[in-house]
Scaffold this motif. Structure first.
Motif, PDB file in Angstrom:
ATOM      1  N   LYS A 176      91.864 -80.495  -4.174  1.00  0.00           N
ATOM      2  CA  LYS A 176      90.872 -79.853  -3.306  1.00  0.00           C
ATOM      3  C   LYS A 176      90.280 -80.857  -2.323  1.00  0.00           C
ATOM      4  O   LYS A 176      90.133 -80.575  -1.130  1.00  0.00           O
ATOM      5  CB  LYS A 176      89.772 -79.237  -4.171  1.00  0.00           C
ATOM      6  N   ARG A 177      89.957 -82.052  -2.823  1.00  0.00           N
ATOM      7  CA  ARG A 177      89.420 -83.097  -1.950  1.00  0.00           C
ATOM      8  C   ARG A 177      90.442 -83.503  -0.879  1.00  0.00           C
ATOM      9  O   ARG A 177      90.093 -83.692   0.293  1.00  0.00           O
ATOM     10  CB  ARG A 177      89.035 -84.327  -2.768  1.00  0.00           C
ATOM     11  N   ALA A 178      91.688 -83.630  -1.291  1.00  0.00           N
ATOM     12  CA  ALA A 178      92.743 -84.014  -0.344  1.00  0.00           C
ATOM     13  C   ALA A 178      92.897 -82.966   0.752  1.00  0.00           C
ATOM     14  O   ALA A 178      93.056 -83.299   1.929  1.00  0.00           O
ATOM     15  CB  ALA A 178      94.063 -84.204  -1.089  1.00  0.00           C
ATOM     16  N   ALA A 179      92.831 -81.695   0.371  1.00  0.00           N
ATOM     17  CA  ALA A 179      92.967 -80.614   1.350  1.00  0.00           C
ATOM     18  C   ALA A 179      91.815 -80.629   2.353  1.00  0.00           C
ATOM     19  O   ALA A 179      92.016 -80.442   3.557  1.00  0.00           O
ATOM     20  CB  ALA A 179      93.024 -79.269   0.630  1.00  0.00           C
ATOM     21  N   LEU A 180      90.614 -80.877   1.862  1.00  0.00           N
ATOM     22  CA  LEU A 180      89.463 -80.950   2.765  1.00  0.00           C
ATOM     23  C   LEU A 180      89.585 -82.133   3.721  1.00  0.00           C
ATOM     24  O   LEU A 180      89.278 -82.018   4.907  1.00  0.00           O
ATOM     25  CB  LEU A 180      88.172 -81.070   1.944  1.00  0.00           C
ATOM     26  N   ARG A 181      90.075 -83.250   3.203  1.00  0.00           N
ATOM     27  CA  ARG A 181      90.245 -84.426   4.060  1.00  0.00           C
ATOM     28  C   ARG A 181      91.314 -84.164   5.113  1.00  0.00           C
ATOM     29  O   ARG A 181      91.157 -84.536   6.280  1.00  0.00           O
ATOM     30  CB  ARG A 181      90.611 -85.656   3.234  1.00  0.00           C
ATOM     31  N   GLY A 182      92.417 -83.527   4.699  1.00  0.00           N
ATOM     32  CA  GLY A 182      93.466 -83.193   5.649  1.00  0.00           C
ATOM     33  C   GLY A 182      92.976 -82.217   6.705  1.00  0.00           C
ATOM     34  O   GLY A 182      93.258 -82.374   7.897  1.00  0.00           O
ATOM     35  N   LEU A 183      92.215 -81.202   6.275  1.00  0.00           N
ATOM     36  CA  LEU A 183      91.669 -80.221   7.213  1.00  0.00           C
ATOM     37  C   LEU A 183      90.747 -80.869   8.237  1.00  0.00           C
ATOM     38  O   LEU A 183      90.747 -80.488   9.414  1.00  0.00           O
ATOM     39  CB  LEU A 183      90.881 -79.151   6.447  1.00  0.00           C
ATOM     40  N   GLU A 214      83.353 -73.164   6.975  1.00  0.00           N
ATOM     41  CA  GLU A 214      82.624 -72.719   5.786  1.00  0.00           C
ATOM     42  C   GLU A 214      83.057 -73.488   4.540  1.00  0.00           C
ATOM     43  O   GLU A 214      82.243 -73.744   3.641  1.00  0.00           O
ATOM     44  CB  GLU A 214      82.848 -71.214   5.580  1.00  0.00           C
ATOM     45  N   LEU A 215      84.324 -73.862   4.480  1.00  0.00           N
ATOM     46  CA  LEU A 215      84.830 -74.614   3.322  1.00  0.00           C
ATOM     47  C   LEU A 215      84.092 -75.944   3.161  1.00  0.00           C
ATOM     48  O   LEU A 215      83.851 -76.397   2.040  1.00  0.00           O
ATOM     49  CB  LEU A 215      86.330 -74.871   3.477  1.00  0.00           C
ATOM     50  N   PHE A 216      83.715 -76.555   4.275  1.00  0.00           N
ATOM     51  CA  PHE A 216      83.011 -77.835   4.223  1.00  0.00           C
ATOM     52  C   PHE A 216      81.561 -77.647   3.797  1.00  0.00           C
ATOM     53  O   PHE A 216      81.005 -78.481   3.080  1.00  0.00           O
ATOM     54  CB  PHE A 216      83.096 -78.551   5.573  1.00  0.00           C
ATOM     55  N   TYR A 217      80.949 -76.549   4.226  1.00  0.00           N
ATOM     56  CA  TYR A 217      79.584 -76.251   3.772  1.00  0.00           C
ATOM     57  C   TYR A 217      79.556 -76.015   2.264  1.00  0.00           C
ATOM     58  O   TYR A 217      78.645 -76.473   1.564  1.00  0.00           O
ATOM     59  CB  TYR A 217      79.038 -75.011   4.493  1.00  0.00           C
ATOM     60  N   ILE A 218      80.561 -75.303   1.772  1.00  0.00           N
ATOM     61  CA  ILE A 218      80.640 -75.032   0.328  1.00  0.00           C
ATOM     62  C   ILE A 218      80.839 -76.326  -0.445  1.00  0.00           C
ATOM     63  O   ILE A 218      80.185 -76.580  -1.462  1.00  0.00           O
ATOM     64  CB  ILE A 218      81.788 -74.039   0.033  1.00  0.00           C
ATOM     65  N   ALA A 219      81.756 -77.170   0.056  1.00  0.00           N
ATOM     66  CA  ALA A 219      82.026 -78.446  -0.618  1.00  0.00           C
ATOM     67  C   ALA A 219      80.797 -79.351  -0.596  1.00  0.00           C
ATOM     68  O   ALA A 219      80.510 -80.049  -1.577  1.00  0.00           O
ATOM     69  CB  ALA A 219      83.206 -79.142   0.057  1.00  0.00           C
ATOM     70  N   LEU A 220      80.065 -79.342   0.502  1.00  0.00           N
ATOM     71  CA  LEU A 220      78.874 -80.176   0.633  1.00  0.00           C
ATOM     72  C   LEU A 220      77.875 -79.902  -0.485  1.00  0.00           C
ATOM     73  O   LEU A 220      77.210 -80.818  -0.980  1.00  0.00           O
ATOM     74  CB  LEU A 220      78.222 -79.914   2.001  1.00  0.00           C
ATOM     75  N   GLN A 221      77.789 -78.645  -0.930  1.00  0.00           N
ATOM     76  CA  GLN A 221      76.800 -78.247  -1.930  1.00  0.00           C
ATOM     77  C   GLN A 221      77.290 -78.409  -3.363  1.00  0.00           C
ATOM     78  O   GLN A 221      76.573 -78.077  -4.309  1.00  0.00           O
ATOM     79  CB  GLN A 221      76.416 -76.783  -1.702  1.00  0.00           C
ATOM     80  N   SER A 222      78.503 -78.949  -3.533  1.00  0.00           N
ATOM     81  CA  SER A 222      79.093 -79.074  -4.858  1.00  0.00           C
ATOM     82  C   SER A 222      78.317 -80.062  -5.722  1.00  0.00           C
ATOM     83  O   SER A 222      77.776 -81.050  -5.241  1.00  0.00           O
ATOM     84  CB  SER A 222      80.551 -79.514  -4.740  1.00  0.00           C
ATOM     85  N   ASP A 223      78.297 -79.784  -7.036  1.00  0.00           N
ATOM     86  CA  ASP A 223      77.681 -80.745  -7.952  1.00  0.00           C
ATOM     87  C   ASP A 223      78.606 -81.928  -8.226  1.00  0.00           C
ATOM     88  O   ASP A 223      78.212 -82.895  -8.877  1.00  0.00           O
ATOM     89  CB  ASP A 223      77.281 -80.063  -9.263  1.00  0.00           C
ATOM     90  N   ASN A 224      79.846 -81.836  -7.724  1.00  0.00           N
ATOM     91  CA  ASN A 224      80.789 -82.949  -7.822  1.00  0.00           C
ATOM     92  C   ASN A 224      80.621 -83.833  -6.587  1.00  0.00           C
ATOM     93  O   ASN A 224      80.832 -83.389  -5.455  1.00  0.00           O
ATOM     94  CB  ASN A 224      82.223 -82.421  -7.908  1.00  0.00           C
ATOM     95  N   ASN A 225      80.253 -85.088  -6.791  1.00  0.00           N
ATOM     96  CA  ASN A 225      79.983 -85.989  -5.671  1.00  0.00           C
ATOM     97  C   ASN A 225      81.203 -86.176  -4.770  1.00  0.00           C
ATOM     98  O   ASN A 225      81.081 -86.269  -3.548  1.00  0.00           O
ATOM     99  CB  ASN A 225      79.510 -87.348  -6.195  1.00  0.00           C
ATOM    100  N   GLY A 226      82.390 -86.222  -5.366  1.00  0.00           N
ATOM    101  CA  GLY A 226      83.603 -86.399  -4.588  1.00  0.00           C
ATOM    102  C   GLY A 226      83.838 -85.257  -3.609  1.00  0.00           C
ATOM    103  O   GLY A 226      84.209 -85.470  -2.451  1.00  0.00           O
ATOM    104  N   LEU A 227      83.624 -84.021  -4.061  1.00  0.00           N
ATOM    105  CA  LEU A 227      83.773 -82.864  -3.180  1.00  0.00           C
ATOM    106  C   LEU A 227      82.685 -82.850  -2.113  1.00  0.00           C
ATOM    107  O   LEU A 227      82.933 -82.540  -0.957  1.00  0.00           O
ATOM    108  CB  LEU A 227      83.711 -81.568  -3.993  1.00  0.00           C
TER     109      LEU A 227
END
Length: 301
Positions: free
Chosen positions: A152-159, A169-182
C-alpha cells in the motif's frame, strides 16, 4: 576484507594504511569499494559481495564499473538492478540499458507486478511510478487498497510521482492512518500536490486526529499552503483543540510562520478578515506569549 589505501594518497591513512569493506564507517567502505573496482584482479573476485552490499552507493559504483568494463556482458546485471531497492541504482540501470538495448521499462515493471515472483513487488510498484504515465495511474491506485502495508505504501509513493489528481482522496485517507508509515506517504503525496490541498480539509483532519504523528504531518502540510490560510487554520485549531501535546505543536508552527514571513508570504487576499484574526490573537495572547502576538499583529498591517 582489507585493501591498501595507497590508491588514495590524499586520504588520511590509519596505522595499517588499509581500509575494509566491513568497516563501520561508511566512507571507509566506499573507499575500499573504489580500490577494488579499480583492480582488474580484485573486481571479479569481490563482484558478488559488492553488488549485494547494503549501501546503495557501493552497489551503484560496482554496477557502473561493470558496465565500463564490458557493457554487453553487464546487461543481465543491469536488468536485475532495475528492481534494486534504491532509486539511484535503478536510475543507473535504466540509463545504461537505454544505451545498449530497447526496453519498455513500464511494461517490464508490470511484468514483475503481475508475475509469480513477489520478491520485488514493492520496488516494481514504486518504479512504475518513476517511469509510468497516465495509463498506469489506475493500476497503482488498485494496489493502494492492498491489505499489505508495504504494498500500500509503495502504491501511494508510485502514485505521488504521477498526475493522480483524481485519486487525491487516497492520500487524505493515508494521512489519517494510525500507521506512521502510511501517514508519511499520505503527507508526501499531498505535499507534491500542494496547489490542490484543501486547507479546511486539513483543519478537519487535525481536529479529528488523536495521533501525534498525524498532527505533525498536517502541520507540515499547512506550511505548504497559502500562508494566510495557514495562519487562520493554526489559530482556529488553537481555539478548538485542548490536548496540550497538540497545542505545543501548533504553537511551534506559528513560530515557524513568523520566521518565514519575509521570505514566503504573499499579499493578503481580499477575503482575509484581519479583525477576526486580531480577536483570536487577543484571546490567546497569554497562551502564545506577548512577543508572538505582537509579531503576528505587526505582520497583519
Amino acid at each position: 576484507m582489507t585493501v591498501n589505501l595507497s590508491a588514495f594518497p590524499g586520504e588520511k591513512q590509519g596505522e595499517s594504511g588499509k581500509v575494509s569493506l566491513d568497516d563501520a564507517l561508511y566512507h571507509i567502505r566506499v573507499m575500499a569499494c573504489r580500490v577494488i573496482c579499480d583492480s582488474m584482479l580484485l573486481f571479479p573476485c569481490y563482484f558478488n559481495r559488492l553488488i549485494n552490499d547494503r549501501y546503495a552507493p557501493i552497489r551503484r559504483i560496482t554496477l557502473t564499473t561493470l558496465v565500463e568494463k564490458n557493457q554487453i556482458d553487464a546487461i543481465p546485471e543491469l536488468t536485475n538492478s532495475l528492481v534494486d531497492s534504491h532509486i539511484s541504482v535503478r536510475e543507473v540501470a535504466r540509463f545504461y540499458l537505454n544505451s545498449v538495448t530497447k526496453i519498455d521499462f513500464a511494461n517490464h515493471y508490470l511484468d514483475y507486478m503481475w508475475g509469480d515472483n513477489t520478491k520485488s513487488l514493492v520496488t516494481a510498484i514504486i518504479a512504475l511510478g518513476e517511469v509510468g504515465g497516465p495509463e498506469h495511474v489506475e493500476i497503482l491506485a488498485e494496489y493502494a487498497s492492498h491489505v499489505d502495508i508495504k504494498i500500500k505504501r509503495a502504491a501511494l509513493r508510485g502514485l505521488s510521482l504521477l498526475s493522480c489528481e483524481q485519486f487525491l482522496e487516497l492520500f487524505y485517507i493515508a494521512l489519517q492512518s494510525d500507521n506512521n508509515g502510511l501517514s508519511v506517504e499520505g503527507y508526501r503525496g499531498l505535499r507534491k500536490k500542494a496547489h490542490l490541498i484543501d486547507s479546511n480539509r486539513l483543519l478537519n483532519v487535525l481536529l479529528k486526529s488523536s495521533e501525534i504523528h498525524v498532527v505533525k504531518y498536517v502541520l507540515r502540510l499547512f506550511a505548504a499552503i497559502n500562508k494566510w490560510d495557514q495562519l487562520c487554520c493554526l489559530l482556529s485549531a488553537l481555539q478548538m483543540i485542548n490536548e496540550d501535546n497538540i497545542r505545543v505543536e501548533i504553537k511551534a508552527q506559528l513560530r515557524k510562520w513568523i520566521s518565514s514571513f519575509n521570505r514566503s508570504v504573499q499579499a493578503k487576499p481580499s477575503s482575509f478578515d484581519v479583525e477576526v484574526v486580531n480577536k483570536l490573537l487577543d484571546r490567546y495572547q497569554q497562551d502564545l506569549s506577548d512577543k508572538v502576538v505582537k509579531n503576528i499583529k505587526f505582520m497583519l498591517r
